[in-house]
Write a protein that holds these residues in place. Structure first.
Motif, PDB file in Angstrom:
ATOM      1  N   VAL A 100       0.856  -1.182   0.000  1.00 18.11           N
ATOM      2  CA  VAL A 100       0.000   0.000   0.000  1.00 18.11           C
ATOM      3  C   VAL A 100       0.889   1.228   0.000  1.00 18.11           C
ATOM      4  O   VAL A 100       1.688   1.415   0.922  1.00 18.11           O
ATOM      5  CB  VAL A 100      -0.937   0.038   1.230  1.00 18.11           C
ATOM      6  CG1 VAL A 100      -1.770   1.324   1.226  1.00 18.11           C
ATOM      7  CG2 VAL A 100      -1.840  -1.181   1.270  1.00 18.11           C
ATOM      8  N   ALA A 107       0.727   4.957   2.745  1.00 19.69           N
ATOM      9  CA  ALA A 107       0.154   4.236   3.889  1.00 19.69           C
ATOM     10  C   ALA A 107       0.188   5.006   5.194  1.00 19.69           C
ATOM     11  O   ALA A 107      -0.393   4.555   6.181  1.00 19.69           O
ATOM     12  CB  ALA A 107       0.900   2.910   4.069  1.00 19.69           C
ATOM     13  N   ALA A 156      -4.629   0.341   4.460  1.00 17.82           N
ATOM     14  CA  ALA A 156      -3.710  -0.544   5.173  1.00 17.82           C
ATOM     15  C   ALA A 156      -4.375  -1.130   6.413  1.00 17.82           C
ATOM     16  O   ALA A 156      -4.225  -2.325   6.715  1.00 17.82           O
ATOM     17  CB  ALA A 156      -2.440   0.218   5.558  1.00 17.82           C
ATOM     18  N   GLY A 171       3.697  -1.180   3.896  1.00 14.50           N
ATOM     19  CA  GLY A 171       3.360   0.211   3.651  1.00 14.50           C
ATOM     20  C   GLY A 171       4.545   0.995   3.114  1.00 14.50           C
ATOM     21  O   GLY A 171       5.681   0.805   3.552  1.00 14.50           O
ATOM     22  N   ASP A 227       5.721   5.044   2.192  1.00 16.04           N
ATOM     23  CA  ASP A 227       5.401   6.467   2.279  1.00 16.04           C
ATOM     24  C   ASP A 227       6.690   7.240   2.534  1.00 16.04           C
ATOM     25  O   ASP A 227       7.763   6.632   2.721  1.00 16.04           O
ATOM     26  CB  ASP A 227       4.390   6.737   3.406  1.00 16.04           C
ATOM     27  CG  ASP A 227       3.460   7.905   3.083  1.00 16.04           C
ATOM     28  OD1 ASP A 227       3.959   8.936   2.585  1.00 16.04           O
ATOM     29  OD2 ASP A 227       2.242   7.787   3.318  1.00 16.04           O
ATOM     30  N   ALA A 229       6.367   4.533   7.743  1.00 18.44           N
ATOM     31  CA  ALA A 229       5.932   3.389   6.941  1.00 18.44           C
ATOM     32  C   ALA A 229       6.990   2.297   7.001  1.00 18.44           C
ATOM     33  O   ALA A 229       8.127   2.524   7.441  1.00 18.44           O
ATOM     34  CB  ALA A 229       5.668   3.811   5.498  1.00 18.44           C
TER      35      ALA A 229
END
Length: 274
Positions: free
Chosen positions: A6, A9, A18, A30, A32, A36
């Motif tokens: 994802v 996230a 998530a 995740g 980001d 994350a």
């Protein structure tokens, strides 16, 4: 249970997605800029490559799904950043993760589009061409020039609204074209788009407060009289990621409280002509 990537996230729709997947028992990787499992700047080639490499290592080369949620909004001051984050980020990331999705035998992918692609009358056809041609440098250059040429009133309120709507438009086009290619479809990897409308996220608020929002005063129609929440989007992302969603690919689903239908009631279906 499966393993899913994802992006975005850390907040908003990505965080909600998530959370829904983890509550369903899945393993979530995740990605980001911060907070994350994988921290990476998906607006750069280096960041995308690093994210793909680490994700493939974490999933041991096998992924059940990807929710490409990360994006920036029309308040972003630089149109070039909008181009790189909203279009080339998901496209390049998914190209890199495709072998792992195919390895699962039933990979599922959802990209987050926007109803702005159909409700904002500022789609830049030349920018669409650069995006679908895969020319990031030319797309960034053109988007910045178009931003500079936009009326001052537009630049003051939504400085990159045209680039935003156009990247989401091109992303939906890319997804529909890509979903039906043998490299995806015949390998069992399904690719769909969820196009949110006005959803209360940090991206939409841009520093404002939720209590200041008024659905009846919003610039576009809000037939239900309410704004969406991240969970409203996460619900549909989850449905597309389910193994049972085996006969849907290349779809674009508006989850916008009826805004697109109110503004373009006769736009769909469109009859095919011969």
């Amino acid at each position: 249970m499966g393993t899913h990537v994802v992006t975005g996230a850390a907040s908003g729709m990505g965080a909600a997605t998530a959370r829904v997947l983890r509550e369903a028992g899945h393993t979530v990787i995740g990605i980001d800029l911060r907070d994350a499992d994988i921290t990476a700047d998906l607006g750069t080639d280096e960041g995308r490559e690093a994210a793909v490499s680490e994700a493939l290592e974490r999933c041991a080369g096998r992924l059940d799904g990807v929710a490409a949620v990360a994006g920036v909004g029309p308040s972003m001051p630089d149109a070039g950043t909008v181009v790189s984050v909203n279009y080339f980020n998901p496209v390049r990331l998914l190209e890199g993760l495709l072998p792992a999705l195919a390895a699962s035998g039933a990979g599922r992918v959802v990209v987050i589009g926007s109803n702005s692609s159909t409700t904002v009358p500022m789609i830049d056809d030349q920018l669409v061409g650069h995006l679908l041609a895969g020319d990031e440098e030319a797309a960034r250059e053109h988007a910045r020039a178009a931003q500079d040429a936009a009326p001052a009133a537009v630049r003051a309120t939504s400085p990159t609204i045209s680039a935003y709507a156009t990247t989401k438009f091109a992303l939906a086009r890319w997804a529909r074209r890509t979903a039906v290619t043998p490299e995806w479809a015949r390998r069992g990897v399904l690719l769909n788009v969820v196009a949110p409308g006005a959803v209360v996220t940090p991206l939409m608020l841009a520093g404002g407060r939720p209590e200041d929002l008024d659905a009846d005063a919003f610039p576009t129609p809000m037939p239900l009289g309410v704004f969406g929440n991240p969970e409203d989007i996460a619900f549909w992302v989850h449905q597309f990621l389910r193994p049972e969603a085996r006969f849907t690919t290349g779809a674009v689903l508006c989850v916008d409280g009826g805004t697109d239908a109110a503004m373009r009631p006769d736009a769909q279906p469109t009859a095919m002509t011969v």
